[in-house]
Enzyme design. Structure first.
Site, short mmCIF file in Angstrom:
data_model
loop_
_atom_site.label_atom_id
_atom_site.label_comp_id
_atom_site.label_asym_id
_atom_site.label_seq_id
_atom_site.Cartn_x
_atom_site.Cartn_y
_atom_site.Cartn_z
N ARG A 1 0.81 -1.23 0.00
CA ARG A 1 0.00 0.00 0.00
C ARG A 1 0.85 1.29 0.00
NH1 ARG A 1 -3.04 -3.77 -0.63
NH2 ARG A 1 -5.13 -3.89 0.24
N CYS B 1 -10.71 -0.13 3.27
CA CYS B 1 -10.05 -0.45 4.54
C CYS B 1 -9.34 0.79 5.08
CB CYS B 1 -9.04 -1.57 4.34
SG CYS B 1 -9.84 -3.17 4.16
N GLU C 1 -4.16 3.17 6.19
CA GLU C 1 -3.83 3.03 4.76
C GLU C 1 -4.55 4.09 3.94
OE1 GLU C 1 -6.23 0.91 1.72
OE2 GLU C 1 -5.42 -0.79 2.81
N1 EPU Z 1 -12.10 -10.39 10.30
C1 EPU Z 1 -12.77 -10.41 11.49
N2 EPU Z 1 -13.70 -9.43 11.72
C2 EPU Z 1 -13.98 -8.46 10.80
C3 EPU Z 1 -13.29 -8.45 9.59
C4 EPU Z 1 -12.34 -9.45 9.35
O1 EPU Z 1 -12.54 -11.24 12.34
O2 EPU Z 1 -14.85 -7.61 11.07
C5 EPU Z 1 -11.12 -11.45 10.05
C6 EPU Z 1 -11.62 -12.39 8.96
O3 EPU Z 1 -12.39 -13.41 9.51
C7 EPU Z 1 -10.34 -12.91 8.36
C8 EPU Z 1 -9.35 -11.77 8.55
O4 EPU Z 1 -9.91 -10.89 9.52
O5 EPU Z 1 -9.86 -14.03 9.08
C9 EPU Z 1 -9.09 -11.01 7.23
O6 EPU Z 1 -10.26 -10.44 6.75
P1 EPU Z 1 -10.56 -10.32 5.18
O7 EPU Z 1 -10.46 -11.66 4.56
O8 EPU Z 1 -11.81 -9.57 5.03
O9 EPU Z 1 -9.35 -9.50 4.57
P2 EPU Z 1 -8.64 -8.19 5.04
O10 EPU Z 1 -7.23 -8.54 5.32
O11 EPU Z 1 -9.40 -7.49 6.11
C10 EPU Z 1 -7.81 -7.46 2.68
C11 EPU Z 1 -7.55 -6.09 2.14
C12 EPU Z 1 -8.82 -5.58 1.46
C13 EPU Z 1 -9.25 -6.53 0.36
C14 EPU Z 1 -9.48 -7.92 0.95
C15 EPU Z 1 -9.80 -8.87 -0.20
C16 EPU Z 1 -5.98 -4.81 3.55
C17 EPU Z 1 -5.86 -3.82 4.65
N3 EPU Z 1 -7.22 -5.17 3.24
O12 EPU Z 1 -8.77 -7.31 3.71
O13 EPU Z 1 -8.51 -4.32 0.89
O14 EPU Z 1 -10.45 -6.09 -0.23
O15 EPU Z 1 -8.29 -8.33 1.63
O16 EPU Z 1 -9.66 -10.17 0.13
O17 EPU Z 1 -4.97 -5.24 2.99
C18 EPU Z 1 -8.61 -1.93 0.94
O18 EPU Z 1 -7.40 -1.96 0.71
O19 EPU Z 1 -9.24 -0.87 1.04
C19 EPU Z 1 -9.29 -3.20 1.15
C20 EPU Z 1 -10.56 -3.25 1.51
#
Ligand code: EPU
Length: 299
Positions: A174, A221, A291
């Site tokens: 990012r 995010c 981010e």
């Molecule tokens: N989780 C929770 N509670 C929540 C949200 C998530 O426990 O309210 C847990 C999920 O269960 C999972 C883990 O956190 O085990 C990761 O969550 P998720 O799979 O939703 O992925 P993320 O890491 O939160 C990343 C990117 C997103 C992208 C998704 C696509 C970052 C900061 N975020 O999200 O990017 O859309 O993967 O898979 O790298 C963005 O950059 O704006 C963005 C939304």
């Protein structure tokens, strides 16, 4: 506060709006006014704008799709630059797409799919423009835009044009060394693949989005994922879903999103971000980094 003065419209070919409302130009729908909003439709106009900024010493910020920014103050005391016209054009040749910085990233992803090219499936659900995506190395855990970059053209603040070949750019999670440049155009390299493989990857990208708030006004995010963990998990585990400051609320769908449930203001969003950071630090000893880009007045 000194007034930011735009030259007469006909002098430059640039669209200038003084005291411009930015409500419709940011996906969080935050109310903010820019003392000056300039839209340039060609590189010639852009060079004139940069000349104006140099002569007047005015600070400016480039606003792409407004999907990854928090307008932090109701009155922003600098100029906002938007690219359109020529910068919203793209051409697909063979397995390459050359596109202006103002083209929506998801549009390029669609075009790639239509042409049976693989590489941008993950981008199909990422809002914002190509320029913004390159500046912040947008992506998902499976992919980032830097994976496809062949070259990027950009102007520095003095109007010097430079074409960076991919290895000349440092892309990190990012973040990229293109931030600070006015990105104008880029070429993305893709590969041919069977439509059914592409369709499968598109479906997988869609499924990964299911837990995210849909239709809500957000900036995506808010925090970067810390090494070895995710911000969403930590904020959720800290019990912060639903925490609010005014109409700015930690999403109940995905804890790393803040949604505007009504008339949230920039300062409220910033206060909520600070409170989330404070509580996650207190409970888990993890310091979350934002981010999103936060724009604040300097005075
Ligand atoms: N989780 C929770 N509670 C929540 C949200 C998530 O426990 O309210 C847990 C999920 O269960 C999972 C883990 O956190 O085990 C990761 O969550 P998720 O799979 O939703 O992925 P993320 O890491 O939160 C990343 C990117 C997103 C992208 C998704 C696509 C970052 C900061 N975020 O999200 O990017 O859309 O993967 O898979 O790298 C963005 O950059 O704006 C963005 C939304």
């Amino acid at each position: 506060m000194p007034t930011l003065r735009a030259p007469a419209q006909e002098e430059t070919g640039i669209k200038w709006i003084e005291n411009a409302p930015l409500d419709g130009l940011n996906s969080m729908g935050l109310r903010a006014t820019a003392r000056l909003l300039a839209s340039v439709a060609s590189e010639k106009d852009l060079l004139r704008f940069l000349e104006w900024a140099k002569e007047t010493g005015e600070k400016f910020v480039v606003l792409g799709g407004g999907t990854n920014v928090i307008l932090g103050d109701p009155m922003l005391d600098f100029a906002i630059l938007r690219l359109d016209g020529d910068f919203a054009k793209y051409v697909l040749e063979g397995n390459k797409i050359t596109a202006g910085a103002a083209v929506p990233l998801a549009r390029l992803a669609q075009e790639a799919v239509k042409a049976a090219l693989t590489g941008l499936e993950e981008a199909s659900y990422i809002p914002g423009t190509l320029g913004g995506a390159l500046a912040g190395n947008a992506g998902t855990p499976q992919w980032q835009i830097s994976d496809n970059v062949k070259w990027v053209e950009a102007l520095d603040r003095k109007g010097q044009r430079r074409r960076f070949a991919a290895p000349e750019i440092t892309f990190e999670y990012r973040r990229s060394t293109l931030a600070g440049w006015v990105i104008t155009r880029a070429c993305l390299a893709l590969k041919t693949d069977r439509p059914e493989n592409i369709a499968q990857r598109l479906e997988a990208a869609k499924v990964r989005r299911i837990g995210q708030p849909r239709g809500a006004r957000s900036a995506g995010c808010i925090f970067k994922n810390p090494p070895g963990d995710t911000a969403g998990r930590l904020i959720d585990a800290a019990g912060l879903k639903g925490l609010r400051r005014g109409d700015a609320v930690v999403s109940r769908h995905h804890a790393n999103f803040i949604v505007n449930e009504g008339n949230a203001t920039g300062p409220e969003v910033i206060e909520l971000i600070a409170e989330v950071r404070r509580r996650v630090l207190e409970q888990f000893n993890v310091s979350l980094e934002t981010e999103v880009q936060i724009l604040r007045s300097t005075t």
